[in-house]
Write a protein that holds these residues in place. Structure first.
Motif, short mmCIF file in Angstrom:
data_model
loop_
_atom_site.label_atom_id
_atom_site.label_comp_id
_atom_site.label_asym_id
_atom_site.label_seq_id
_atom_site.Cartn_x
_atom_site.Cartn_y
_atom_site.Cartn_z
N PRO A 1 -16.17 -29.37 -33.08
CA PRO A 1 -16.45 -28.17 -33.86
C PRO A 1 -17.87 -28.15 -34.43
CG PRO A 1 -15.04 -29.65 -35.11
CD PRO A 1 -15.19 -30.25 -33.73
N PHE A 2 -18.58 -29.26 -34.36
CA PHE A 2 -19.93 -29.33 -34.92
C PHE A 2 -21.01 -29.11 -33.86
CE2 PHE A 2 -17.13 -31.96 -37.50
CZ PHE A 2 -17.25 -31.30 -38.72
N CYS A 3 -20.86 -29.75 -32.68
CA CYS A 3 -21.90 -29.65 -31.66
C CYS A 3 -21.45 -28.85 -30.43
CB CYS A 3 -22.37 -31.04 -31.24
SG CYS A 3 -21.13 -32.02 -30.35
N ASP A 4 -20.18 -28.47 -30.37
CA ASP A 4 -19.61 -27.68 -29.27
C ASP A 4 -19.58 -28.41 -27.93
OD1 ASP A 4 -19.03 -25.45 -30.84
OD2 ASP A 4 -21.03 -24.62 -30.56
N LEU A 5 -19.81 -29.72 -27.92
CA LEU A 5 -19.73 -30.47 -26.67
C LEU A 5 -18.28 -30.76 -26.32
CD1 LEU A 5 -22.66 -33.02 -27.08
CD2 LEU A 5 -22.60 -30.96 -25.65
N ARG A 6 -17.95 -30.62 -25.05
CA ARG A 6 -16.60 -30.92 -24.57
C ARG A 6 -16.41 -32.44 -24.60
NH1 ARG A 6 -12.55 -28.42 -22.65
NH2 ARG A 6 -13.18 -26.45 -21.83
N GLN A 7 -15.25 -32.86 -25.10
CA GLN A 7 -14.92 -34.27 -25.23
C GLN A 7 -13.60 -34.56 -24.53
OE1 GLN A 7 -17.16 -36.38 -26.85
NE2 GLN A 7 -18.37 -34.50 -26.85
N ASP A 8 -13.26 -35.84 -24.45
CA ASP A 8 -11.93 -36.23 -23.99
C ASP A 8 -11.03 -36.26 -25.22
OD1 ASP A 8 -12.84 -36.51 -21.41
OD2 ASP A 8 -13.02 -38.68 -21.50
#
Length: 145
Positions: free
Chosen positions: A40-47
């Protein structure tokens, strides 16, 4: 369902408050499905993985698996045979053990925890990845006309 205006980070009141406090302490506060597994902070997709704390999810750095002894205690996450993420806490890793890194220590927009020098490199890489999400094609290109 719980009150949507509540500040509690979980969808329903906890059945086991100690478990939910522990999940919060460990950073297992990611939104569960069907929400996308994005920070929610950097919008990068994670596992995203479920944890042993009911209804609690954790975001782990994608494609990053490191020797467990190189991470400080309480930052070592393993994926169990059931697909659940488990924090090893202070357990001494077995020789050759590898683990996953929680995104919160590598997020470029959270205050660095700096428990691990490799996190600085990951934060820098993630900052560059996040910046590319907001750079539109054509911006900053020289005018050819």
């Amino acid at each position: 369902m719980g009150d949507p205006e509540s500040t509690w980070p979980f969808p329903d009141p906890p059945d086991r408050p100690a478990d939910h406090f522990q999940a919060l302490f460990e950073g297992a506060v990611a939104p569960g499905p069907p929400a996308p597994p994005e920070c929610p902070f950097c919008d990068l997709r994670q596992d995203r993985y479920a944890t042993s704390y009911a209804g609690c999810w954790i975001l782990l750095e994608p494609r990053v698996l490191v020797p467990a002894h190189t991470l400080p205690p309480r930052r070592r996450w393993v994926i169990t045979s059931t697909g659940t993420a488990m924090n090893l806490w202070d357990a001494e890793p077995l020789p050759g053990a590898r683990c996953r890194i929680p995104h919160r220590i590598a997020c470029p927009y959270l205050v660095p925890e700096d428990h691990w020098p490799g996190a600085t490199v990951l934060r820098r890489r993630n900052r560059e990845r996040a910046q590319r999400l907001f750079d539109l094609p054509g911006e900053g290109l020289p005018d050819t006309g």
